[in-house]
Design a protein around this motif. Structure first.
Motif, short mmCIF file in Angstrom:
data_model
loop_
_atom_site.label_atom_id
_atom_site.label_comp_id
_atom_site.label_asym_id
_atom_site.label_seq_id
_atom_site.Cartn_x
_atom_site.Cartn_y
_atom_site.Cartn_z
N ILE A 132 0.87 -1.19 0.00
CA ILE A 132 0.00 0.00 0.00
C ILE A 132 0.90 1.23 0.00
O ILE A 132 1.73 1.41 0.89
CB ILE A 132 -0.95 0.01 1.21
CG1 ILE A 132 -1.80 -1.27 1.20
CG2 ILE A 132 -1.84 1.24 1.19
CD1 ILE A 132 -2.60 -1.48 2.46
N LEU A 133 0.71 2.07 -1.02
CA LEU A 133 1.49 3.30 -1.17
C LEU A 133 0.59 4.51 -0.98
O LEU A 133 -0.61 4.44 -1.24
CB LEU A 133 2.10 3.35 -2.58
CG LEU A 133 2.96 2.17 -3.01
CD1 LEU A 133 3.36 2.33 -4.47
CD2 LEU A 133 4.18 2.04 -2.14
N SER A 134 1.19 5.61 -0.54
CA SER A 134 0.41 6.84 -0.41
C SER A 134 0.91 7.85 -1.43
O SER A 134 2.09 7.91 -1.74
CB SER A 134 0.52 7.42 1.00
OG SER A 134 1.79 8.00 1.19
N ALA A 135 -0.02 8.65 -1.92
CA ALA A 135 0.30 9.73 -2.86
C ALA A 135 -0.36 11.00 -2.32
O ALA A 135 -1.44 10.94 -1.74
CB ALA A 135 -0.23 9.40 -4.25
N PRO A 136 0.27 12.16 -2.51
CA PRO A 136 -0.27 13.40 -1.93
C PRO A 136 -1.48 13.97 -2.65
O PRO A 136 -2.19 14.78 -2.08
CB PRO A 136 0.91 14.37 -2.01
CG PRO A 136 1.74 13.86 -3.13
CD PRO A 136 1.58 12.38 -3.13
N ASN A 137 -1.70 13.56 -3.90
CA ASN A 137 -2.88 14.06 -4.62
C ASN A 137 -3.26 13.08 -5.73
O ASN A 137 -2.52 12.15 -6.03
CB ASN A 137 -2.64 15.47 -5.18
CG ASN A 137 -1.46 15.53 -6.12
OD1 ASN A 137 -1.31 14.70 -7.00
ND2 ASN A 137 -0.62 16.53 -5.92
N ALA A 138 -4.41 13.30 -6.32
CA ALA A 138 -4.94 12.38 -7.32
C ALA A 138 -4.10 12.35 -8.59
O ALA A 138 -3.98 11.30 -9.23
CB ALA A 138 -6.38 12.75 -7.65
N ALA A 139 -3.51 13.45 -8.96
CA ALA A 139 -2.70 13.50 -10.18
C ALA A 139 -1.47 12.60 -10.04
O ALA A 139 -1.16 11.82 -10.94
CB ALA A 139 -2.27 14.93 -10.48
N ILE A 140 -0.79 12.70 -8.91
CA ILE A 140 0.39 11.86 -8.70
C ILE A 140 -0.04 10.40 -8.53
O ILE A 140 0.64 9.49 -9.01
CB ILE A 140 1.22 12.37 -7.50
CG1 ILE A 140 1.84 13.72 -7.85
CG2 ILE A 140 2.30 11.37 -7.11
CD1 ILE A 140 2.61 14.39 -6.76
N ALA A 141 -1.17 10.17 -7.88
CA ALA A 141 -1.68 8.80 -7.72
C ALA A 141 -1.96 8.18 -9.09
O ALA A 141 -1.66 7.00 -9.32
CB ALA A 141 -2.93 8.80 -6.87
#
Length: 167
Positions: free
Chosen positions: A73-82
């Motif tokens: 499970i990874l985290s991304a700071p916003n939807a664009a980077i995700a």
């Protein structure tokens, strides 16, 4: 400093810089109640480094949250980077499996609390003496009208900034 209400809270922020992995490891090693977390922290740090190796431009803003039941499970700071990260998951999954990690799937969570700071652009315009003379001449010959007021102020600021710099 630890408060009586939260005796095991680790303040990992030091100004704007996060504490490094060695400080976190040292804290966990010397705290009997938290020392069982040390293997998990080391595993997540190793996974973080592997992910950064494969996807350096994208993964600079992301983090490894957890590895459970063969699912990373990874985290991304916003939807664009995700979204960009999601496009790269097959490449990342293949690399991690080749490195010996037992991972069968990768999930991405958007966690907005981590902010992406853009580096401040540094102005590096250096004018020649001839260019500065032309700007001075323009400032002097430009008619003083309401329409030219902003331009004259901008020229004055430009000349003031560049008068002390060597040409």
């Amino acid at each position: 400093m630890q408060s009586p209400q939260q005796p095991y809270r680790l303040n990992i922020k030091r100004g704007k810089k996060l504490a490094n992995a060695n400080e976190v490891s040292s804290f966990l090693r010397h705290n009997d109640k938290l020392s069982p977390l040390l293997p998990t922290v080391k595993r997540n740090l190793a996974l973080q480094k592997e992910c950064e190796k494969v996807l350096p431009p994208i993964f600079a803003h992301c983090a490894v949250l957890n590895l459970a039941e063969d699912q990373l499970i990874l985290s991304a700071p916003n939807a664009a980077i995700a979204s960009k990260l999601k496009q790269q998951t097959p490449k990342l999954l293949t690399h991690l499996q080749q490195q010996g990690w037992q991972i069968s799937a990768i999930r991405i969570k958007v966690q907005v609390k981590k902010t992406v700071e853009k580096p401040q652009a540094i102005k590096q315009a250096i004018f020649s003496a001839k260019a500065l003379d032309a700007f001075k001449s323009l400032e002097k010959t430009l008619p003083t009208t309401k329409e030219n007021a902003d331009l004259k102020q901008a020229l004055a600021r430009l000349l003031a900034r560049n008068s002390s710099e060597p040409t």
